[in-house]
Enzyme design. Structure first.
Site: not given
Ligand code: BGP
Length: 458
Positions: A165, A363
């Site tokens: 990202e 993800e």
């Molecule tokens: C994505 C990232 C992750 C992870 C996930 C969940 O954008 O690649 O690193 O953190 O989001 O989001 P958050 O942790 O902000 O709830």
């Protein structure tokens, strides 16, 4: 029953900073998260910083067994640049080499396909001190770091990613202040984005010199922008949203060229960085083999309501506004809309606009606060998570049936992990982590995931 293609990747993703944790004497250099936590610990939920993440550094042997027990046939993590090169370049931390080799070998010994990412929001402090991604030199330090990783760990890694990202460290670090260095400077943001894209291409260039068989890609958070209505103004806004949030990295990564309208817009606003022909050639000649797509929430947008003042700072949201759709389904813990059907839209978008390039969901997941309240007889009964996965997989399957070249589905995440400023507020894992005792317990979703993977469907 929904069946996925033979050899479909089922697994999860995490990142180095979010999962490894730090121990005395590990030789790791600091990255911007270590630094930021020292400077402003109150910004981090419950004052928990990056030292206290899921302790995989200490417990990886046990954790690799849990990967197997939760049905992973594949897994993604990242290498911590500042653990390997405490100064970002120069001397290598031998303890990091030993740790990663042993960790990755343990994963391979279980027969798990290993995906490795090189950069997950974690700039070494020593390089941030010379400007981080603003500095063209850092691109070369990154290329050298990437090359070193290919050489040191290539025997264990099956597929590589250059970045996770990348739009996030651009926007959050240089426009919206959710990442260090928390600046608001669009010109720098563009430069940082440009150097990041160049760095990705430079890593691919190094990769091609060493590796002839394996594949390398990039992980993007791309969802086609959904206009509020079919009104031409809303549609125009959605094109702008895609230009900034999606195509800025997608076009150069897959096609080797930046979108012309995007470059024109930046030029009109005097935002274009200085480029040299050679760098543009590097971007052109070093495109990815496959794409990772992180999907959590749809990108709904609408036309802006008011004219932007002449003094306004150049920002993406001068061109479109986020649209909060009435009656949307929402995950209240994270505030993110849930719409599984968008997975299908992504599949078709890639099929039709990007040459049906090989891709995977890298993800997808749901973060829930106070999950302990769902504990029955020592196990978290996270049926909501199973439902969430099933719904998304159903739409993914539909996209595959219609010819989209998707090769896998990775959830976020394996063991409950530390989530940047949110620390441990929301839990995403297939495996629960007790922060006090470091004890790991498989959740109901972890058991379900094993069956999903064994049956190649549900
Ligand atoms: C994505 C990232 C992750 C992870 C996930 C969940 O954008 O690649 O690193 O953190 O989001 O989001 P958050 O942790 O902000 O709830």
């Amino acid at each position: 029953m929904i069946k996925f293609p033979e050899g479909f990747y089922f697994g999860s993703a995490t990142s180095a900073t979010q999962s490894e944790g730090r121990v005395e004497g590990d030789g790791k250099g600091e990255n911007i998260w270590d630094l930021w936590f020292q400077l402003e610990p109150y910004k981090f939920h419950n004052n928990i910083g990056p030292k206290d993440t899921s302790t995989i550094y200490k417990n990886y042997k046990e954790d690799v067994k849990l990967l197997k027990q939760t049905g992973h046939n594949s897994f993604r993590t990242s290498i911590s640049w500042s653990r390997l090169f405490p100064n970002g370049y120069g001397e290598i931390n031998q303890k990091a080499v030993d740790f990663y080799k042993s960790y990755f070998k343990a994963i391979k010994d279980e027969g798990i396909t290993l995906f490795m990412n090189l950069y997950h929001f974690d700039m070494p402090v020593k390089l941030q001190e010379i400007g981080g991604w603003e500095n063209r030199e850092v691109v070369e330090h990154y290329a050298n770091y990437a090359k070193t990783c290919f050489e040191l760990f290539g025997e264990f890694v099956d597929r590589w990613f250059t970045f996770n990202e990348p739009i996030v460290h651009v926007e959050m670090g240089y426009l919206y202040q959710y990442h260090y260095p928390m600046e608001v400077d669009p010109k720098k943001a563009v430069l940082v984005g440009y150097h990041t894209q160049l760095a990705s291409a430079r890593a691919i260039e190094e990769f091609r010199k060493i590796e002839k068989e394996k594949k390398i890609g990039i992980v993007l958070n791309l969802t086609p922008a959904i206009p509020r209505s079919q009104h031409p103004s809303d549609i125009k806004a959605s094109k702008y949203a895609e230009m900034f949030a999606i195509r800025s990295f997608l076009d150069p990564s897959v096609k080797g060229e930046f979108q012309k309208e995007f470059v024109d817009l930046l030029r009109q606003n005097d935002m274009l960085p200085e480029t040299n022909f050679k760098d543009l050639e590097i971007i052109k000649n070093n495109t990815i083999d496959f794409l990772g797509v992180n999907y959590y929430q749809p990108l709904r947008v609408k036309a802006i309501k008011y004219q932007i003042s002449e003094d306004a700072i150049f920002m993406p949201d001068n061109y479109y506004e986020p649209y909060i759709m009435p009656g949307r389904r929402v995950n209240p813990h994270r505030g993110w809309e849930i719409d599984p059907s968008v997975v299908y839209d992504i599949a078709i978008y890639i099929r039709d606009n990007y040459g049906n390039i090989e891709w995977m969901i890298s993800e997808n997941g749901i973060g829930v606060e106070n999950e302990a309240k769902f504990m029955v007889d020592g196990k978290i009964q996270d049926d909501y998570r199973i439902e969430f996965f099933k719904e998304h997989l159903t739409y993914l399957h539909k996209g595959i049936e219609e010819g989209s070249n998707c090769i896998g589905y990775h959830v976020w995440t394996f063991i409950d992990c530390w989530s940047w400023l949110n620390s441990y507020k929301n839990r995403y894992g297939l495996v629960a982590l007790d922060l006090e005792t470091e004890k790991r317990t498989i959740k109901k979703s972890g058991e379900w995931f094993k069956k999903l993977s064994e049956n190649n469907g549900f």
